[in-house]
Design a protein around this motif. Structure first.
Motif, PDB file in Angstrom:
ATOM      1  N   ARG A   1      18.671 -38.192  35.905  1.00 58.06           N
ATOM      2  CA  ARG A   1      20.072 -37.875  36.194  1.00 58.06           C
ATOM      3  C   ARG A   1      20.156 -37.063  37.479  1.00 58.06           C
ATOM      4  O   ARG A   1      19.184 -36.465  37.923  1.00 58.06           O
ATOM      5  CB  ARG A   1      20.699 -37.100  35.042  1.00 58.06           C
ATOM      6  N   TRP A   2      21.362 -37.067  38.048  1.00 62.69           N
ATOM      7  CA  TRP A   2      21.579 -36.276  39.257  1.00 62.69           C
ATOM      8  C   TRP A   2      21.301 -34.802  38.970  1.00 62.69           C
ATOM      9  O   TRP A   2      21.600 -34.292  37.889  1.00 62.69           O
ATOM     10  CB  TRP A   2      23.016 -36.411  39.738  1.00 62.69           C
ATOM     11  N   GLU A   3      20.772 -34.128  39.960  1.00 60.81           N
ATOM     12  CA  GLU A   3      20.535 -32.699  39.882  1.00 60.81           C
ATOM     13  C   GLU A   3      21.152 -32.051  41.110  1.00 60.81           C
ATOM     14  O   GLU A   3      21.359 -32.702  42.134  1.00 60.81           O
ATOM     15  CB  GLU A   3      19.026 -32.430  39.825  1.00 60.81           C
ATOM     16  N   SER A   4      21.483 -30.772  41.001  1.00 62.98           N
ATOM     17  CA  SER A   4      22.115 -30.047  42.100  1.00 62.98           C
ATOM     18  C   SER A   4      21.270 -28.844  42.483  1.00 62.98           C
ATOM     19  O   SER A   4      20.745 -28.130  41.617  1.00 62.98           O
ATOM     20  CB  SER A   4      23.518 -29.579  41.688  1.00 62.98           C
ATOM     21  N   CYS A   5      21.157 -28.596  43.777  1.00 56.44           N
ATOM     22  CA  CYS A   5      20.434 -27.414  44.242  1.00 56.44           C
ATOM     23  C   CYS A   5      21.188 -26.132  43.917  1.00 56.44           C
ATOM     24  O   CYS A   5      20.660 -25.031  44.156  1.00 56.44           O
ATOM     25  CB  CYS A   5      20.143 -27.508  45.742  1.00 56.44           C
ATOM     26  N   PHE A   6      22.394 -26.232  43.366  1.00 64.12           N
ATOM     27  CA  PHE A   6      23.116 -25.053  42.909  1.00 64.12           C
ATOM     28  C   PHE A   6      22.722 -24.653  41.485  1.00 64.12           C
ATOM     29  O   PHE A   6      23.054 -23.567  41.035  1.00 64.12           O
ATOM     30  CB  PHE A   6      24.630 -25.295  42.974  1.00 64.12           C
ATOM     31  N   ASP A   7      22.036 -25.533  40.761  1.00 68.27           N
ATOM     32  CA  ASP A   7      21.572 -25.192  39.418  1.00 68.27           C
ATOM     33  C   ASP A   7      20.441 -24.172  39.510  1.00 68.27           C
ATOM     34  O   ASP A   7      19.539 -24.290  40.343  1.00 68.27           O
ATOM     35  CB  ASP A   7      21.069 -26.442  38.681  1.00 68.27           C
ATOM     36  N   LEU A   8      20.470 -23.188  38.612  1.00 69.17           N
ATOM     37  CA  LEU A   8      19.456 -22.137  38.637  1.00 69.17           C
ATOM     38  C   LEU A   8      18.056 -22.705  38.432  1.00 69.17           C
ATOM     39  O   LEU A   8      17.078 -22.233  39.025  1.00 69.17           O
ATOM     40  CB  LEU A   8      19.762 -21.096  37.559  1.00 69.17           C
ATOM     41  N   ASP A   9      17.949 -23.755  37.599  1.00 68.67           N
ATOM     42  CA  ASP A   9      16.633 -24.318  37.312  1.00 68.67           C
ATOM     43  C   ASP A   9      16.125 -25.269  38.382  1.00 68.67           C
ATOM     44  O   ASP A   9      15.003 -25.762  38.281  1.00 68.67           O
ATOM     45  CB  ASP A   9      16.664 -25.068  35.961  1.00 68.67           C
ATOM     46  N   PHE A  10      16.935 -25.533  39.390  1.00 71.31           N
ATOM     47  CA  PHE A  10      16.518 -26.483  40.424  1.00 71.31           C
ATOM     48  C   PHE A  10      15.230 -26.026  41.102  1.00 71.31           C
ATOM     49  O   PHE A  10      14.355 -26.835  41.422  1.00 71.31           O
ATOM     50  CB  PHE A  10      17.632 -26.644  41.464  1.00 71.31           C
ATOM     51  N   SER A  11      15.095 -24.727  41.333  1.00 71.32           N
ATOM     52  CA  SER A  11      13.907 -24.197  42.007  1.00 71.32           C
ATOM     53  C   SER A  11      12.980 -23.473  41.022  1.00 71.32           C
ATOM     54  O   SER A  11      12.215 -22.597  41.415  1.00 71.32           O
ATOM     55  CB  SER A  11      14.326 -23.245  43.139  1.00 71.32           C
ATOM     56  N   LEU A  12      13.065 -23.852  39.747  1.00 71.65           N
ATOM     57  CA  LEU A  12      12.249 -23.187  38.725  1.00 71.65           C
ATOM     58  C   LEU A  12      10.762 -23.506  38.913  1.00 71.65           C
ATOM     59  O   LEU A  12      10.354 -24.671  38.946  1.00 71.65           O
ATOM     60  CB  LEU A  12      12.698 -23.619  37.336  1.00 71.65           C
TER      61      LEU A  12
END
Length: 387
Positions: free
Chosen positions: A302-313
Motif C-alpha cells: 500500500r501507499w506510504e507517506s514520509c509524514f508517517d512516524l514509522d516511515f523512517s523507523l
C-alpha cells in the motif's frame, strides 16, 4: 502547444463520443473526469456523456468547490483530488496469499492481477509529466515494478491541454504546462467560441494516428488553430501561483537549518494528504494480515507517506520524530534531491497538495519564504563581512 502539423484535425462533441467508443472497441478501459462526491473525479467512462460538461472548479489553499460554468466545456477545470497514479500505481495491491490446511500443510500463492489496458482521457500536461516521472522511478533501474510497467505499456494517453488554470496551479514555473509537446498518443485542445464547441486533435504516436483516422473529423482550419494557440497561451498567462526563479535544488540544499521549517511545522498536521494526492509520490510499504484462525494470511502493498512516524523507523526508533524533520524531508526531496535520484524535479506544479492540505499549507509560499530567508542571511553576512 507545438506546431500541430498537417495532420491536425477537428472533432466536435459527437467526435469526442466516437473517440470513447473507438477506444472501448479496441479493448481499452476508458477513464476520465466525471462528477462524483462533490468533486471532479476520475472514473470509468461508458461514453463521453459522462464527462463534466459545463462544470468547473473554484479552489484555494485548503478549499475546493464545484461551480456551474456559463458554457458546456468538458475540460475547463483544473486537477481534482485524484491523479492517474491511482490506476497505474494503485493504492493497495495484494501480493500473495498463504493458507494452511487441516493437515498443517502451508501453500503460498502469488497474486497475478488480470492485465488491464487503460485509455486515459483528459490527462493534463502537468499530469502527463508526472506519468513520465513515475515511468523513470518505477520502470527504470534494477528494481522495476513489473506491475506498473505492464499497466503503463498498455496505456493509451489522451491529453487535454489546459485552457483554464486554477488559483493554485503553477505548471508554467515548473516547465510542465499548460501545453503538451510529446509523450501522448492524442492531444486535445478544447475551444468554445462564436464558431462553436470543438476540439483540435493532434496525434503523438502511430497508435494515436490510427485512432484519429477512425474518427469523424475535418481538417483543422486556420481559425481553429489560432484559437487553440490563443487559449493555451492565455492559460499560461493566468497561473495562480509560481515558484521563485532560482535553482530549487541549490535552495533546498542551502536551507536545511532555516527558521522557516519551524514555522511550517507549527501548522503541519503531518496527515500525509499532500503525499496521497501528489501525482509523483511513489513510496509504499507492506502489511501482512491474517484471519481469526491464523490459517489464512495475505500480504498487501500500500501507499506510504514520509509524514508517517514509522516511515523512517529503524531499530531503536524512527529517525524523523518531529513534524519539522518530516516536512523538510518531503519538500527537500520533492524539489531538491529528486534531481540527484531521477534527473528532474518531483513537482509538476499541479497544486493538489495546496488544495487538499486541511490547513492550507502552500508549497509555493514555503519555497518563496525559504528563498527570502536565504537572501536575508546573505545580506546580513555581507554587512558584517562574514565569509
Amino acid at each position: 502547444m507545438t506546431d500541430p502539423g498537417p495532420a491536425a484535425a477537428v472533432i466536435d462533441r459527437e467526435g469526442l463520443d466516437a473517440l470513447v467508443r473507438e477506444l472501448r472497441v479496441r479493448g481499452h478501459t476508458v477513464v476520465g473526469p466525471s462528477l462524483g462526491d462533490g468533486a471532479i473525479v476520475l472514473a470509468e467512462l461508458d461514453s463521453a456523456a459522462a464527462l463534466p460538461f459545463g462544470w468547473g472548479v473554484e479552489h484555494e489553499a485548503g478549499t475546493y468547490r464545484l461551480r456551474r460554468r456559463a458554457d458546456e466545456a468538458a475540460f475547463a477545470h483544473s486537477a481534482g483530488p485524484q491523479s492517474w497514479k491511482t490506476y497505474l500505481h494503485p493504492e493497495r495491491v495484494r501480493q500473495w496469499t498463504a493458507d494452511r490446511d487441516a493437515e498443517g500443510r502451508l501453500s503460498v500463492c502469488a497474486e497475478e492481477p488480470a492485465p488491464v489496458s487503460y485509455a486515459f482521457l483528459g490527462v493534463r500536461p502537468c499530469d502527463l509529466r508526472a506519468i513520465g516521472i513515475q515511468d523513470r522511478v518505477l520502470s527504470g533501474g534494477r528494481h522495476a515494478d513489473e506491475g506498473y510497467r505492464g499497466r503503463r505499456s498498455r496505456a493509451f494517453l489522451v491529453v487535454a491541454e489546459c485552457t483554464e488554470p486554477g488559483a493554485t496551479c503553477f505548471c508554467v514555473s515548473m516547465g510542465t504546462g499548460p501545453g503538451a509537446d510529446s509523450g501522448f498518443d492524442l492531444a486535445l485542445t478544447e475551444i468554445v467560441d462564436a464558431d462553436g464547441h470543438r476540439f483540435l486533435v493532434r496525434a503523438g504516436s502511430p497508435g494515436g494516428e490510427d485512432v484519429l483516422a477512425a474518427l469523424p473529423r475535418r481538417t483543422a482550419d486556420l481559425g481553429t488553430l489560432d484559437a487553440a494557440r490563443g487559449t493555451v497561451a492565455g492559460a499560461a498567462a493566468r497561473m495562480g501561483r509560481s515558484m521563485p526563479e532560482v535553482d530549487l535544488r541549490d535552495l533546498m540544499a542551502g536551507s536545511l537549518e532555516a527558521e522557516r521549517w519551524n514555522d511550517v511545522a507549527s501548522r503541519c498536521l503531518t496527515c500525509g494528504n499532500c503525499t496521497m494526492v501528489c501525482p509523483t509520490c511513489f513510496c509504499t510499504t507492506s502489511e501482512d494480515v491474517t484471519d481469526l484462525t491464523g490459517d489464512h494470511a495475505e500480504r498487501w502493498r500500500r501507499w506510504e507517506s514520509c509524514f508517517d512516524l514509522d516511515f523512517s523507523l529503524l531499530h531503536g526508533g524512527p529517525v524523523r520524530t518531529s513534524g519539522r524533520s518530516r516536512y523538510r524531508q518531503w519538500l527537500t526531496h520533492k524539489v531538491g534531491t529528486w534531481h540527484d535520484q531521477f534527473g528532474s524535479s518531483g513537482c509538476v506544479g499541479c497544486g493538489r497538495c495546496i488544495v487538499w492540505c486541511p490547513v492550507g499549507i502552500d508549497i509555493t509560499e514555503e519555497v518563496w519564504a525559504l528563498d527570502r530567508e536565504r537572501s536575508e542571511r546573505r545580506e546580513a553576512a555581507e554587512g558584517t563581512g562574514t565569509p
